[in-house]
Design an enzyme around this catalytic site. Structure first.
Site, mmCIF file in Angstrom:
data_model
loop_
_atom_site.group_PDB
_atom_site.id
_atom_site.type_symbol
_atom_site.label_atom_id
_atom_site.label_comp_id
_atom_site.label_asym_id
_atom_site.label_seq_id
_atom_site.Cartn_x
_atom_site.Cartn_y
_atom_site.Cartn_z
ATOM 1 N N GLU A 43 19.981 55.125 78.786
ATOM 2 C CA GLU A 43 21.284 54.501 79.318
ATOM 3 C C GLU A 43 21.147 52.874 78.670
ATOM 4 O O GLU A 43 20.068 52.295 78.622
ATOM 5 C CB GLU A 43 21.102 54.281 80.659
ATOM 6 C CG GLU A 43 21.106 55.545 81.509
ATOM 7 C CD GLU A 43 22.411 56.492 81.124
ATOM 8 O OE1 GLU A 43 23.516 55.960 80.407
ATOM 9 O OE2 GLU A 43 22.595 57.639 81.409
ATOM 10 N N ASN A 46 24.605 47.737 79.325
ATOM 11 C CA ASN A 46 26.064 47.395 80.106
ATOM 12 C C ASN A 46 26.032 48.522 81.307
ATOM 13 O O ASN A 46 26.576 47.972 82.463
ATOM 14 C CB ASN A 46 27.245 46.985 79.372
ATOM 15 C CG ASN A 46 27.135 46.153 78.613
ATOM 16 O OD1 ASN A 46 27.178 44.885 78.933
ATOM 17 N ND2 ASN A 46 26.948 46.007 77.278
ATOM 18 N N HIS A 235 36.439 43.432 70.745
ATOM 19 C CA HIS A 235 35.111 44.067 70.878
ATOM 20 C C HIS A 235 35.553 45.503 69.745
ATOM 21 O O HIS A 235 36.216 46.254 70.432
ATOM 22 C CB HIS A 235 34.547 44.633 72.062
ATOM 23 C CG HIS A 235 33.565 45.519 72.004
ATOM 24 N ND1 HIS A 235 33.758 46.710 72.792
ATOM 25 C CD2 HIS A 235 32.362 45.554 71.455
ATOM 26 C CE1 HIS A 235 32.185 47.321 72.695
ATOM 27 N NE2 HIS A 235 31.590 46.606 71.589
ATOM 28 N N LEU A 236 34.851 45.491 68.739
ATOM 29 C CA LEU A 236 35.171 46.745 67.740
ATOM 30 C C LEU A 236 33.711 47.588 67.890
ATOM 31 O O LEU A 236 32.790 47.288 67.299
ATOM 32 C CB LEU A 236 35.557 46.228 66.459
ATOM 33 C CG LEU A 236 35.798 47.014 65.368
ATOM 34 C CD1 LEU A 236 37.006 47.956 65.770
ATOM 35 C CD2 LEU A 236 35.945 46.383 63.958
ATOM 36 N N ARG A 237 33.619 48.563 68.726
ATOM 37 C CA ARG A 237 32.570 49.417 68.576
ATOM 38 C C ARG A 237 32.349 50.143 67.333
ATOM 39 O O ARG A 237 33.298 50.982 67.161
ATOM 40 C CB ARG A 237 32.496 50.041 69.940
ATOM 41 C CG ARG A 237 31.332 50.949 70.142
ATOM 42 C CD ARG A 237 30.070 50.570 70.356
ATOM 43 N NE ARG A 237 28.982 51.154 70.573
ATOM 44 C CZ ARG A 237 28.540 51.711 71.716
ATOM 45 N NH1 ARG A 237 29.276 51.572 72.923
ATOM 46 N NH2 ARG A 237 27.730 52.786 71.952
ATOM 47 N N ASP A 315 27.558 37.170 73.080
ATOM 48 C CA ASP A 315 29.090 37.811 72.508
ATOM 49 C C ASP A 315 30.139 38.270 73.738
ATOM 50 O O ASP A 315 31.217 37.776 73.472
ATOM 51 C CB ASP A 315 28.744 39.160 71.807
ATOM 52 C CG ASP A 315 28.263 39.158 70.434
ATOM 53 O OD1 ASP A 315 28.948 38.236 69.663
ATOM 54 O OD2 ASP A 315 28.048 39.945 70.006
ATOM 55 N N THR A 332 31.442 50.531 77.701
ATOM 56 C CA THR A 332 31.067 49.701 78.882
ATOM 57 C C THR A 332 30.839 48.040 78.302
ATOM 58 O O THR A 332 30.834 47.279 79.322
ATOM 59 C CB THR A 332 29.613 50.148 79.555
ATOM 60 O OG1 THR A 332 28.406 50.189 78.503
ATOM 61 C CG2 THR A 332 29.732 51.435 80.096
ATOM 62 N N PHE A 333 30.535 47.840 77.272
ATOM 63 C CA PHE A 333 30.636 46.502 76.847
ATOM 64 C C PHE A 333 31.922 45.791 77.006
ATOM 65 O O PHE A 333 32.039 44.617 77.489
ATOM 66 C CB PHE A 333 30.217 46.648 75.273
ATOM 67 C CG PHE A 333 29.823 45.174 74.731
ATOM 68 C CD1 PHE A 333 28.628 44.932 74.419
ATOM 69 C CD2 PHE A 333 30.927 44.370 74.083
ATOM 70 C CE1 PHE A 333 28.071 43.483 73.903
ATOM 71 C CE2 PHE A 333 30.644 43.095 73.791
ATOM 72 C CZ PHE A 333 29.094 42.814 73.673
#
Length: 372
Positions: A43, A46, A235-237, A315, A332-333
């Site tokens: 896990e 976040n 936020h660009l995952r 960040d 979750t971020f």
């Protein structure tokens, strides 16, 4: 995914399975009882912060009848933490203000618990899923059963393994937000983020309307009063999300197109990007965006203090203080940034947003509003 409700687990801890200590005479302080927990190693950072809120409110309920202390598990090697040497662990004070946490419940660092009590526990509960599954009929329940996997513990206190299995008792309620607001970041990381905002984004708390009181319990800001710095944040995952959620995560070109639209709408020229993308992708994005693209690059000193965990928090702080934020689907971020913005009092329309993937008119995130 099968889970156990927090209140069901509370019943487990206080049932006949549990042998409680005798009550103290009136006027005597009850002896301390310690609760330790752990989370599935896979896990992320976040999600583990969310698990903390579940556990901390379990301990708060237990503390209504006994003197419970939560032992904070050290932060070790996580999936996204690539700069840390194997075997490196950070105490909670590296990332969070432990004094702030104690304004909600009594907590202690793991290393301090071991120094005072030794490396032993009295009981261990390993939370596990049902071996036979749920056979299409999910329900909230628990049973005492043999362990599916073998565990060897030689630990005075109680240990919970796989604590992510516990569900929230009242997700989004008063106790949830009290626990979440207590999770203030450490002064060191907040100062680092503040210096970056001032230097590169012309942003500070006084101008942005994001000043906070020393004690989070005293802070009830005028709702939706936060203005934010003169920049937007995204936020660009990337990485695993490109394949795992390929319909929902935009390409760099589609992300840039949406960023340009947001910049124009909010009449700013700078976007702060928090991303796990490699440097070459960030440079490519910079070439596609009409405004200035900024991201945080940690110094060696910051990495020595807190590794990738410190970078993630910095960040999030910078992203949370922007005039407008847009995140990534089911990240979750992104959820944690939205929570920070709720605590700071930003308007909902500038907080609960995400970048669209294949569908240019995608569904936006649910609005989890703060409750005092």
């Amino acid at each position: 995914m099968p889970k156990i409700h927090l209140l069901l687990f509370l019943l487990l801890l206080t049932s006949g399975i549990w042998s409680a200590e005798e009550s103290c005479s009136r006027g005597e302080e009850r002896p301390k009882r310690y609760l330790l927990y752990d989370v599935n190693p896979g896990e992320g950072f976040n999600l583990r912060r969310d698990v903390y809120i579940r556990i901390v409110n379990l301990v708060r309920r237990l503390s209504q009848s006994d003197n419970w202390v939560l032992v904070l598990p050290p932060w070790g090697n996580l999936y996204h933490w690539r700069s840390m040497a194997r075997g490196t662990f950070f105490p909670w004070r590296t990332f969070f203000d432990v004094h702030s946490l104690r304004r909600w419940i009594n907590v202690v660092e793991f290393e301090d618990f071991v120094k005072a009590n030794g490396p032993t526990i009295q009981q261990a509960y390993i939370l596990q899923h049902y071996a036979e599954g749920w056979q299409g009929n999910w329900e909230e329940k628990y049973d005492e059963r043999p362990c599916i996997n073998q565990h060897a513990f030689k630990f005075s206190s109680t240990y919970l393994g796989r604590a992510e299995t516990i569900l929230h008792d009242e997700y989004g309620g008063t106790w949830y937000w009290a626990a979440r607001r207590s999770m203030r970041f450490s002064d060191t990381l907040r100062q680092e983020a503040a210096q970056f905002r001032q230097r590169f984004l012309n942003s500070d708390d006084a101008k942005d309307g994001t000043e906070m009181t020393e004690d989070w319990r005293d802070m009830k800001p005028a709702r939706r009063a936060g203005r934010g710095g003169p920049y937007i944040s995204v936020h660009l995952r990337r990485m695993d999300f490109i394949n795992a959620r390929r319909e929902e995560v935009p390409s760099l070109k589609k992300a840039a197109k949406q960023i340009n639209q947001i910049l124009k709408k909010h009449n700013v020229t700078t976007v702060f990007v928090a991303s796990d993308a490699p440097l070459n992708e960030l440079e490519e994005l910079r070439g596609l965006v009409s405004g200035s693209v900024v991201w945080y690059e940690p110094s060696n000193e910051v990495l020595e203090v807190g590794g990738d965990g410190a970078v993630a928090i910095i960040d999030q702080i910078i992203a949370a203080h922007a005039r407008y934020f847009s995140g990534t689907y089911e990240s979750t971020f992104s959820f944690r940034i939205q929570e920070e913005r709720e605590i700071l009092g930003f308007p909902e329309e500038t907080t609960f947003n995400r970048l669209c993937g294949k569908n240019p008119k995608c569904e936006q995130p649910a609005k989890w509003r703060i409750v005092y």
